[in-house]
Motif scaffolding. Structure first.
Motif, PDB file in Angstrom:
ATOM      1  N   LYS A   1     -12.140  15.070 -99.741  1.00  0.00           N
ATOM      2  CA  LYS A   1     -12.589  14.904 -98.364  1.00  0.00           C
ATOM      3  C   LYS A   1     -13.818  14.018 -98.199  1.00  0.00           C
ATOM      4  CE  LYS A   1     -10.687  19.157 -96.403  1.00  0.00           C
ATOM      5  NZ  LYS A   1     -10.946  20.301 -95.504  1.00  0.00           N
ATOM      6  N   VAL A   2     -14.602  13.850 -99.255  1.00  0.00           N
ATOM      7  CA  VAL A   2     -15.869  13.122 -99.113  1.00  0.00           C
ATOM      8  C   VAL A   2     -15.950  11.913-100.041  1.00  0.00           C
ATOM      9  CG1 VAL A   2     -18.384  13.322 -99.124  1.00  0.00           C
ATOM     10  CG2 VAL A   2     -16.999  15.306 -98.514  1.00  0.00           C
ATOM     11  N   VAL A   3     -15.703  12.116-101.317  1.00  0.00           N
ATOM     12  CA  VAL A   3     -15.942  11.046-102.299  1.00  0.00           C
ATOM     13  C   VAL A   3     -14.879   9.948-102.222  1.00  0.00           C
ATOM     14  CG1 VAL A   3     -16.190  10.516-104.741  1.00  0.00           C
ATOM     15  CG2 VAL A   3     -17.165  12.634-103.807  1.00  0.00           C
ATOM     16  N   SER A   4     -13.617  10.325-102.180  1.00  0.00           N
ATOM     17  CA  SER A   4     -12.547   9.310-102.118  1.00  0.00           C
ATOM     18  C   SER A   4     -12.385   8.816-100.688  1.00  0.00           C
ATOM     19  CB  SER A   4     -11.224   9.911-102.606  1.00  0.00           C
ATOM     20  OG  SER A   4     -11.333  10.324-103.948  1.00  0.00           O
ATOM     21  N   PRO A   5     -12.194   7.507-100.491  1.00  0.00           N
ATOM     22  CA  PRO A   5     -12.083   6.453-101.491  1.00  0.00           C
ATOM     23  C   PRO A   5     -13.419   5.846-101.910  1.00  0.00           C
ATOM     24  CG  PRO A   5     -11.635   5.541 -99.344  1.00  0.00           C
ATOM     25  CD  PRO A   5     -11.907   7.004 -99.130  1.00  0.00           C
ATOM     26  N   ASN A   6     -14.525   6.436-101.547  1.00  0.00           N
ATOM     27  CA  ASN A   6     -15.866   6.054-101.986  1.00  0.00           C
ATOM     28  C   ASN A   6     -16.327   4.736-101.356  1.00  0.00           C
ATOM     29  OD1 ASN A   6     -18.271   5.426-103.435  1.00  0.00           O
ATOM     30  ND2 ASN A   6     -17.559   6.713-105.125  1.00  0.00           N
ATOM     31  N   ASP A   7     -17.037   4.867-100.268  1.00  0.00           N
ATOM     32  CA  ASP A   7     -17.629   3.705 -99.589  1.00  0.00           C
ATOM     33  C   ASP A   7     -18.989   4.140 -99.038  1.00  0.00           C
ATOM     34  OD1 ASP A   7     -18.235   1.382 -98.285  1.00  0.00           O
ATOM     35  OD2 ASP A   7     -16.694   1.571 -96.740  1.00  0.00           O
ATOM     36  N   PHE A   8     -20.027   3.993 -99.877  1.00  0.00           N
ATOM     37  CA  PHE A   8     -21.379   4.400 -99.500  1.00  0.00           C
ATOM     38  C   PHE A   8     -22.339   3.246 -99.770  1.00  0.00           C
ATOM     39  CE2 PHE A   8     -19.077   8.207-100.852  1.00  0.00           C
ATOM     40  CZ  PHE A   8     -19.203   9.002 -99.717  1.00  0.00           C
ATOM     41  N   PRO A   9     -23.135   2.837 -98.776  1.00  0.00           N
ATOM     42  CA  PRO A   9     -24.019   1.679 -98.956  1.00  0.00           C
ATOM     43  C   PRO A   9     -25.246   1.962 -99.807  1.00  0.00           C
ATOM     44  CG  PRO A   9     -24.342   2.643 -96.784  1.00  0.00           C
ATOM     45  CD  PRO A   9     -23.192   3.374 -97.408  1.00  0.00           C
ATOM     46  N   SER A  10     -25.533   3.242-100.097  1.00  0.00           N
ATOM     47  CA  SER A  10     -26.726   3.569-100.880  1.00  0.00           C
ATOM     48  C   SER A  10     -26.607   4.985-101.423  1.00  0.00           C
ATOM     49  CB  SER A  10     -27.983   3.463-100.014  1.00  0.00           C
ATOM     50  OG  SER A  10     -27.961   4.448 -98.982  1.00  0.00           O
ATOM     51  N   LEU A  11     -27.453   5.295-102.417  1.00  0.00           N
ATOM     52  CA  LEU A  11     -27.500   6.652-102.935  1.00  0.00           C
ATOM     53  C   LEU A  11     -27.983   7.630-101.877  1.00  0.00           C
ATOM     54  CD1 LEU A  11     -28.885   6.486-106.594  1.00  0.00           C
ATOM     55  CD2 LEU A  11     -26.624   7.209-105.834  1.00  0.00           C
ATOM     56  N   LYS A  12     -28.903   7.183-101.054  1.00  0.00           N
ATOM     57  CA  LYS A  12     -29.415   8.048 -99.993  1.00  0.00           C
ATOM     58  C   LYS A  12     -28.295   8.460 -99.044  1.00  0.00           C
ATOM     59  CE  LYS A  12     -32.726   8.197 -96.158  1.00  0.00           C
ATOM     60  NZ  LYS A  12     -33.721   7.435 -95.372  1.00  0.00           N
ATOM     61  N   LYS A  13     -27.464   7.499 -98.656  1.00  0.00           N
ATOM     62  CA  LYS A  13     -26.355   7.806 -97.757  1.00  0.00           C
ATOM     63  C   LYS A  13     -25.358   8.747 -98.426  1.00  0.00           C
ATOM     64  CE  LYS A  13     -23.928   7.468 -94.009  1.00  0.00           C
ATOM     65  NZ  LYS A  13     -24.392   8.118 -92.762  1.00  0.00           N
ATOM     66  N   LEU A  14     -25.097   8.544 -99.717  1.00  0.00           N
ATOM     67  CA  LEU A  14     -24.181   9.416-100.453  1.00  0.00           C
ATOM     68  C   LEU A  14     -24.722  10.840-100.477  1.00  0.00           C
ATOM     69  CD1 LEU A  14     -21.799  10.048-102.308  1.00  0.00           C
ATOM     70  CD2 LEU A  14     -23.143   9.150-104.228  1.00  0.00           C
ATOM     71  N   SER A  15     -26.008  10.986-100.776  1.00  0.00           N
ATOM     72  CA  SER A  15     -26.624  12.309-100.813  1.00  0.00           C
ATOM     73  C   SER A  15     -26.572  12.980 -99.443  1.00  0.00           C
ATOM     74  CB  SER A  15     -28.073  12.194-101.287  1.00  0.00           C
ATOM     75  OG  SER A  15     -28.720  13.447-101.211  1.00  0.00           O
ATOM     76  N   GLU A  16     -26.919  12.234 -98.404  1.00  0.00           N
ATOM     77  CA  GLU A  16     -26.907  12.801 -97.049  1.00  0.00           C
ATOM     78  C   GLU A  16     -25.508  13.265 -96.658  1.00  0.00           C
ATOM     79  OE1 GLU A  16     -28.420   9.638 -94.715  1.00  0.00           O
ATOM     80  OE2 GLU A  16     -30.543  10.082 -95.130  1.00  0.00           O
ATOM     81  N   THR A  17     -24.502  12.472 -97.020  1.00  0.00           N
ATOM     82  CA  THR A  17     -23.123  12.806 -96.668  1.00  0.00           C
ATOM     83  C   THR A  17     -22.656  14.065 -97.402  1.00  0.00           C
ATOM     84  OG1 THR A  17     -22.637  10.465 -96.304  1.00  0.00           O
ATOM     85  CG2 THR A  17     -20.763  11.938 -96.546  1.00  0.00           C
ATOM     86  N   LEU A  18     -22.979  14.151 -98.699  1.00  0.00           N
ATOM     87  CA  LEU A  18     -22.574  15.320 -99.472  1.00  0.00           C
ATOM     88  C   LEU A  18     -23.212  16.597 -98.928  1.00  0.00           C
ATOM     89  CD1 LEU A  18     -22.769  13.820-103.077  1.00  0.00           C
ATOM     90  CD2 LEU A  18     -20.692  14.584-101.914  1.00  0.00           C
ATOM     91  N   LEU A  19     -24.521  16.547 -98.650  1.00  0.00           N
ATOM     92  CA  LEU A  19     -25.210  17.739 -98.156  1.00  0.00           C
ATOM     93  C   LEU A  19     -24.765  18.089 -96.740  1.00  0.00           C
ATOM     94  CD1 LEU A  19     -28.798  17.090 -99.569  1.00  0.00           C
ATOM     95  CD2 LEU A  19     -27.015  18.585-100.489  1.00  0.00           C
ATOM     96  N   ALA A  20     -24.479  17.059 -95.932  1.00  0.00           N
ATOM     97  CA  ALA A  20     -23.975  17.326 -94.578  1.00  0.00           C
ATOM     98  C   ALA A  20     -22.601  17.996 -94.643  1.00  0.00           C
ATOM     99  CB  ALA A  20     -23.901  16.030 -93.782  1.00  0.00           C
ATOM    100  N   PHE A  21     -21.789  17.571 -95.611  1.00  0.00           N
ATOM    101  CA  PHE A  21     -20.469  18.205 -95.755  1.00  0.00           C
ATOM    102  C   PHE A  21     -20.615  19.665 -96.163  1.00  0.00           C
ATOM    103  CE2 PHE A  21     -16.935  19.569 -98.440  1.00  0.00           C
ATOM    104  CZ  PHE A  21     -15.898  19.464 -97.529  1.00  0.00           C
ATOM    105  N   VAL A  22     -21.561  19.951 -97.053  1.00  0.00           N
ATOM    106  CA  VAL A  22     -21.784  21.345 -97.450  1.00  0.00           C
ATOM    107  C   VAL A  22     -22.133  22.182 -96.226  1.00  0.00           C
ATOM    108  CG1 VAL A  22     -23.274  22.899 -98.769  1.00  0.00           C
ATOM    109  CG2 VAL A  22     -22.433  20.780 -99.813  1.00  0.00           C
TER     110      VAL A  22
END
Length: 389
Positions: A324-345
């Motif tokens: 639901k979150v990682v695939s297909p993986n399109d994140f412009p930065s590590l910060k955005k990836l972290s924010e998205t993962l924690l927001a999903f939690v």
């Protein structure tokens, strides 16, 4: 003399089934036409009018109208036919299946797995079949059994000498028991693990959303912006997840997250908190268990057997994150990836429910029994091959 058409009356369920056949995109043409004939007949239309509307003969309309009136939906099925006698004998069919059920390497063929053409070639080379067998016939024979030698599954053989004992502790916990005694009402079970090295891949062109007749489109090329880990703890009884996104895994990030969870009243005041972990370096062995107990006296660390992370329920949550979150993986930065993962939690916890875990210690016992039987069969097969050589 003109023969009157057979009257047709439909029940509500018959009408529903026939409409579904008549309108279904994947319905066979013959079944669609037969359904249309009966539906038109039920509306009181004459056979010539039905035939003209469907572009078929009057005799065909009369046939299926009459069969339905006589036998209902069963009358729309083709009558059994003897068909042409089989050319490929039962012995030849058995030879096909027997060869497909052997590993190519055991027969001296340098292949990793069989395909239809390769099976045909080997049958001919060894003269195993009395008549020529085409690839299509060979595949039909295998489909009847069914055997699909071109498919394979990966698995890990249990190699922990205490596999059964360690796994039983965890499975019993999931069933509400520890060391043969029921858990107390206040006991909690937490499942911890890490999903390491999640890359932030920025696509060089913007991802396009789905459109009518077209799926979402993701640029193949990307720029790596680094990687981080998703460290998570799952409450087995509530389904709630606690998470952090450190750059790497390790003892410090693990203990930090455990400390945040254990500081909550429901865990701090619990009689016992069972912490299920695998054998990762940040929580491996007796040292990790002692470290956890010193920091949190009511915590009991439970290790899964080696290569048995499937016993750790947080792995199910990680599979959800991947889809639901990682695939297909399109994140412009590590910060955005972290924010998205924690927001999903946070989003996940709004509707979180415990997983319906049904695998028990008895199921494990049965699995280990079947593995032992396979081992014995393999040993006998190797012995037979060695004697034959």
């Amino acid at each position: 003399m003109r023969v009157a058409a057979v009257p047709v009356t439909l029940t509500a369920s018959e009408r529903k089934i026939l409409k579904k056949r008549a309108q279904g995109a994947k319905t066979a043409y013959r079944d669609r036409v037969r359904a249309q004939v009966v539906l038109a007949a039920a509306r009181g239309r004459a056979n010539p009018r039905i035939a003209a509307g469907l572009g078929v003969s009057v005799n065909m309309v009369r046939k299926w109208r009459g069969r339905f009136a006589d036998r209902g939906l069963a009358g729309l099925e083709d009558l059994p036919r003897s068909g042409r006698p089989r050319v490929i004998s039962e012995a030849d069919r058995a030879a096909v299946v027997a060869l497909a059920c052997q590993l190519p390497a055991d027969t001296g063929v340098p292949l990793s797995r069989w395909t239809g053409p390769e099976l045909k070639r080997e049958l001919e080379a060894r003269a195993l079949a009395g008549v020529p067998v085409s690839v299509s016939s060979l595949l039909r024979i295998l489909a009847e059994n069914p055997v699909k030698p071109w498919q394979y599954q990966s698995w890990i053989f249990p190699r922990d000498p205490e596999f059964a004992a360690k796994a039983k502790v965890i499975l019993d916990l999931y069933q509400g028991f520890y060391q043969g005694e029921p858990l107390s009402p206040g006991d909690r079970i937490l499942s911890f693990d890490a999903k390491p090295s999640i890359q932030a891949r920025g696509r060089i062109h913007a991802t396009l959303p789905a459109a009518p007749g077209r799926p979402a489109r993701v640029e193949h090329e990307y720029v790596r912006h680094g990687a981080l880990a998703l460290l998570a703890g799952l409450d087995v009884h509530t389904g709630k997840v606690f998470a952090s996104t450190p750059k790497t895994t390790g003892i410090v990030p693990f203990m930090d997250l455990v400390g945040q969870v254990m500081a909550r009243p429901e865990y701090k005041n619990a009689p016992r908190v069972f912490v299920v972990v695998d054998n990762g370096s940040d929580h491996r062995g007796k040292k990790a268990a002692g470290r956890l107990r010193r920091a949190h006296p009511n915590a009991v660390m439970i290790h899964t057997p080696v290569h048995a992370s499937w016993l750790n329920q947080v792995e199910i949550f990680f599979s959800i994150v991947q889809k639901k979150v990682v695939s297909p993986n399109d994140f412009p930065s590590l910060k955005k990836l972290s924010e998205t993962l924690l927001a999903f939690v946070g989003r996940y916890n709004q509707t979180a429910k415990p997983f319906s875990w049904k695998y028990t210690a008895d199921d494990l016992k049965d699995l280990l029994r079947r593995i032992k039987e396979h081992e014995e069969q393999d040993a006998r097969r190797q012995t037979d091959l060695a004697e034959a050589a």
